[in-house]
Motif scaffolding. Sequence first.
Motif, PDB file in Angstrom:
ATOM      1  N   TYR A  86       0.845  -1.199   0.000  1.00 24.32           N
ATOM      2  CA  TYR A  86       0.000   0.000   0.000  1.00 24.32           C
ATOM      3  C   TYR A  86       0.874   1.239   0.000  1.00 24.32           C
ATOM      4  O   TYR A  86       2.061   1.179   0.324  1.00 24.32           O
ATOM      5  CB  TYR A  86      -0.861   0.039   1.271  1.00 24.32           C
ATOM      6  N   LYS A  87       0.233   2.378  -0.304  1.00 26.49           N
ATOM      7  CA  LYS A  87       0.900   3.661  -0.077  1.00 26.49           C
ATOM      8  C   LYS A  87      -0.094   4.615   0.567  1.00 26.49           C
ATOM      9  O   LYS A  87      -1.316   4.455   0.431  1.00 26.49           O
ATOM     10  CB  LYS A  87       1.493   4.241  -1.354  1.00 26.49           C
ATOM     11  N   THR A  88       0.468   5.568   1.291  1.00 30.81           N
ATOM     12  CA  THR A  88      -0.356   6.581   1.939  1.00 30.81           C
ATOM     13  C   THR A  88       0.428   7.884   2.071  1.00 30.81           C
ATOM     14  O   THR A  88       1.657   7.871   2.202  1.00 30.81           O
ATOM     15  CB  THR A  88      -0.852   6.124   3.324  1.00 30.81           C
ATOM     16  N   LEU A  89      -0.299   8.967   2.027  1.00 30.75           N
ATOM     17  CA  LEU A  89       0.238  10.299   2.314  1.00 30.75           C
ATOM     18  C   LEU A  89      -0.262  10.771   3.672  1.00 30.75           C
ATOM     19  O   LEU A  89       0.124  11.838   4.135  1.00 30.75           O
ATOM     20  CB  LEU A  89      -0.208  11.295   1.241  1.00 30.75           C
ATOM     21  N   GLU A  90      -1.141   9.984   4.274  1.00 30.63           N
ATOM     22  CA  GLU A  90      -1.803  10.387   5.510  1.00 30.63           C
ATOM     23  C   GLU A  90      -1.228   9.626   6.697  1.00 30.63           C
ATOM     24  O   GLU A  90      -1.384   8.403   6.797  1.00 30.63           O
ATOM     25  CB  GLU A  90      -3.306  10.119   5.416  1.00 30.63           C
ATOM     26  N   TYR A  91      -0.570  10.358   7.581  1.00 34.38           N
ATOM     27  CA  TYR A  91      -0.055   9.753   8.797  1.00 34.38           C
ATOM     28  C   TYR A  91       0.013  10.815   9.885  1.00 34.38           C
ATOM     29  O   TYR A  91       0.094  12.006   9.613  1.00 34.38           O
ATOM     30  CB  TYR A  91       1.318   9.105   8.577  1.00 34.38           C
ATOM     31  N   SER A  92      -0.050  10.339  11.118  1.00 34.89           N
ATOM     32  CA  SER A  92       0.051  11.246  12.250  1.00 34.89           C
ATOM     33  C   SER A  92       0.814  10.552  13.371  1.00 34.89           C
ATOM     34  O   SER A  92       0.931   9.325  13.389  1.00 34.89           O
ATOM     35  CB  SER A  92      -1.341  11.652  12.745  1.00 34.89           C
ATOM     36  N   GLY A  93       1.329  11.354  14.272  1.00 32.57           N
ATOM     37  CA  GLY A  93       2.108  10.827  15.379  1.00 32.57           C
ATOM     38  C   GLY A  93       3.568  11.166  15.205  1.00 32.57           C
ATOM     39  O   GLY A  93       3.972  11.811  14.245  1.00 32.57           O
ATOM     40  N   GLU A  94       4.349  10.716  16.153  1.00 34.12           N
ATOM     41  CA  GLU A  94       5.787  10.957  16.136  1.00 34.12           C
ATOM     42  C   GLU A  94       6.491   9.685  15.677  1.00 34.12           C
ATOM     43  O   GLU A  94       6.214   8.590  16.192  1.00 34.12           O
ATOM     44  CB  GLU A  94       6.259  11.338  17.538  1.00 34.12           C
ATOM     45  N   ILE A  95       7.396   9.829  14.716  1.00 38.15           N
ATOM     46  CA  ILE A  95       8.141   8.676  14.216  1.00 38.15           C
ATOM     47  C   ILE A  95       9.113   8.210  15.294  1.00 38.15           C
ATOM     48  O   ILE A  95       9.982   8.965  15.727  1.00 38.15           O
ATOM     49  CB  ILE A  95       8.898   9.014  12.916  1.00 38.15           C
ATOM     50  N   ILE A  96       8.904   6.957  15.716  1.00 36.76           N
ATOM     51  CA  ILE A  96       9.745   6.377  16.759  1.00 36.76           C
ATOM     52  C   ILE A  96      10.117   4.955  16.353  1.00 36.76           C
ATOM     53  O   ILE A  96       9.246   4.116  16.158  1.00 36.76           O
ATOM     54  CB  ILE A  96       8.997   6.332  18.110  1.00 36.76           C
ATOM     55  N   ALA A  97      11.410   4.695  16.221  1.00 42.63           N
ATOM     56  CA  ALA A  97      11.876   3.330  15.955  1.00 42.63           C
ATOM     57  C   ALA A  97      11.667   2.499  17.215  1.00 42.63           C
ATOM     58  O   ALA A  97      12.011   2.932  18.314  1.00 42.63           O
ATOM     59  CB  ALA A  97      13.347   3.339  15.557  1.00 42.63           C
ATOM     60  N   ASP A  98      11.104   1.307  17.054  1.00 44.08           N
ATOM     61  CA  ASP A  98      10.773   0.481  18.222  1.00 44.08           C
ATOM     62  C   ASP A  98      11.987  -0.158  18.882  1.00 44.08           C
ATOM     63  O   ASP A  98      11.893  -0.708  19.970  1.00 44.08           O
ATOM     64  CB  ASP A  98       9.719  -0.572  17.870  1.00 44.08           C
ATOM     65  N   GLY A  99      13.154  -0.107  18.225  1.00 41.99           N
ATOM     66  CA  GLY A  99      14.365  -0.668  18.807  1.00 41.99           C
ATOM     67  C   GLY A  99      14.490  -2.175  18.666  1.00 41.99           C
ATOM     68  O   GLY A  99      15.529  -2.736  18.978  1.00 41.99           O
ATOM     69  N   MET A 100      13.420  -2.833  18.222  1.00 41.73           N
ATOM     70  CA  MET A 100      13.468  -4.284  18.034  1.00 41.73           C
ATOM     71  C   MET A 100      13.437  -4.613  16.546  1.00 41.73           C
ATOM     72  O   MET A 100      14.333  -5.248  16.027  1.00 41.73           O
ATOM     73  CB  MET A 100      12.305  -4.951  18.763  1.00 41.73           C
ATOM     74  N   GLU A 101      12.382  -4.165  15.865  1.00 39.04           N
ATOM     75  CA  GLU A 101      12.284  -4.407  14.431  1.00 39.04           C
ATOM     76  C   GLU A 101      12.808  -3.217  13.624  1.00 39.04           C
ATOM     77  O   GLU A 101      13.107  -3.360  12.449  1.00 39.04           O
ATOM     78  CB  GLU A 101      10.827  -4.697  14.044  1.00 39.04           C
ATOM     79  N   SER A 102      12.879  -2.048  14.256  1.00 37.93           N
ATOM     80  CA  SER A 102      13.363  -0.835  13.594  1.00 37.93           C
ATOM     81  C   SER A 102      14.523  -0.255  14.377  1.00 37.93           C
ATOM     82  O   SER A 102      14.352   0.175  15.514  1.00 37.93           O
ATOM     83  CB  SER A 102      12.255   0.225  13.526  1.00 37.93           C
ATOM     84  N   ILE A 103      15.708  -0.245  13.749  1.00 36.22           N
ATOM     85  CA  ILE A 103      16.861   0.422  14.345  1.00 36.22           C
ATOM     86  C   ILE A 103      16.707   1.921  14.160  1.00 36.22           C
ATOM     87  O   ILE A 103      16.962   2.705  15.064  1.00 36.22           O
ATOM     88  CB  ILE A 103      18.170  -0.067  13.697  1.00 36.22           C
ATOM     89  N   SER A 104      16.300   2.314  12.946  1.00 37.03           N
ATOM     90  CA  SER A 104      16.074   3.718  12.638  1.00 37.03           C
ATOM     91  C   SER A 104      15.022   3.815  11.540  1.00 37.03           C
ATOM     92  O   SER A 104      14.728   2.839  10.853  1.00 37.03           O
ATOM     93  CB  SER A 104      17.370   4.406  12.195  1.00 37.03           C
ATOM     94  N   LEU A 105      14.461   5.009  11.396  1.00 39.98           N
ATOM     95  CA  LEU A 105      13.462   5.300  10.368  1.00 39.98           C
ATOM     96  C   LEU A 105      13.827   6.630   9.733  1.00 39.98           C
ATOM     97  O   LEU A 105      14.123   7.595  10.445  1.00 39.98           O
ATOM     98  CB  LEU A 105      12.065   5.380  10.987  1.00 39.98           C
ATOM     99  N   LYS A 106      13.818   6.667   8.400  1.00 32.22           N
ATOM    100  CA  LYS A 106      14.232   7.885   7.699  1.00 32.22           C
ATOM    101  C   LYS A 106      13.544   7.940   6.342  1.00 32.22           C
ATOM    102  O   LYS A 106      13.356   6.910   5.688  1.00 32.22           O
ATOM    103  CB  LYS A 106      15.752   7.882   7.521  1.00 32.22           C
ATOM    104  N   PHE A 107      13.192   9.165   5.911  1.00 31.61           N
ATOM    105  CA  PHE A 107      12.622   9.378   4.582  1.00 31.61           C
ATOM    106  C   PHE A 107      13.732   9.494   3.554  1.00 31.61           C
ATOM    107  O   PHE A 107      14.756  10.143   3.797  1.00 31.61           O
ATOM    108  CB  PHE A 107      11.770  10.656   4.562  1.00 31.61           C
ATOM    109  N   PHE A 108      13.519   8.856   2.386  1.00 29.03           N
ATOM    110  CA  PHE A 108      14.467   8.891   1.272  1.00 29.03           C
ATOM    111  C   PHE A 108      13.719   9.242  -0.013  1.00 29.03           C
ATOM    112  O   PHE A 108      12.602   8.754  -0.228  1.00 29.03           O
ATOM    113  CB  PHE A 108      15.121   7.515   1.058  1.00 29.03           C
ATOM    114  N   PRO A 109      14.356  10.017  -0.917  1.00 27.72           N
ATOM    115  CA  PRO A 109      13.765  10.206  -2.245  1.00 27.72           C
ATOM    116  C   PRO A 109      13.735   8.852  -2.959  1.00 27.72           C
ATOM    117  O   PRO A 109      14.701   8.082  -2.869  1.00 27.72           O
ATOM    118  CB  PRO A 109      14.729  11.165  -2.948  1.00 27.72           C
ATOM    119  N   PRO A 110      12.640   8.535  -3.667  1.00 25.35           N
ATOM    120  CA  PRO A 110      12.550   7.222  -4.331  1.00 25.35           C
ATOM    121  C   PRO A 110      13.645   6.972  -5.363  1.00 25.35           C
ATOM    122  O   PRO A 110      13.939   5.832  -5.677  1.00 25.35           O
ATOM    123  CB  PRO A 110      11.178   7.222  -4.992  1.00 25.35           C
ATOM    124  N   THR A 111      14.253   8.038  -5.873  1.00 22.09           N
ATOM    125  CA  THR A 111      15.336   7.874  -6.856  1.00 22.09           C
ATOM    126  C   THR A 111      16.709   7.812  -6.192  1.00 22.09           C
ATOM    127  O   THR A 111      17.719   7.661  -6.878  1.00 22.09           O
ATOM    128  CB  THR A 111      15.319   9.030  -7.869  1.00 22.09           C
TER     129      THR A 111
END
Length: 146
Positions: free
Chosen positions: A102-127
């Motif tokens: 899926y894709k979405t443009l709609e999200y809310s909340g604070e981005i928080i890596a869970d430390g177990m399945e996510s070490i870090s989370l970051k936005f990247f340009p698709p190219t």
Amino acid sequence: MEYYKQLRKYVGHQPLILPGSNVLILNNKGEVLLQEREPSIYGLPGGLMELGESFEDTARREILEETGLHIGTLQLCNVYSGPDYYIENPNGDKFYSVSAVYKTLEYSGEIIADGMESISLKFFPPTQLPDGITVNYRKFIEDALL
């Protein structure tokens, strides 16, 4: 306990069909949120379906667990399955992945890596995806955005 782990008690390492969902979360610049799952190994947030869930339910639960975000409207991009999605894990478990993307443009909340399945989370340009993104996730992004 997770459904697939219960199944493994009975089938051992034999191949299973495991359905799941992944979500391309896009910011206002069109960048996609990637999850660093292991050092320098990136993918899309998401995971495996539990009993009684729909693909959308799975997407929403996994995104909240792995990123701390609540997501809005989901647009189905594609469903991927077949021999190209056969995986053998280092522990010997074998499975065929069935992934609703899926894709979405709609999200809310604070981005928080869970430390177990996510070490870090970051936005990247698709190219400009990082070298450490796996082939399947790269295909999901390219098919949906490029």
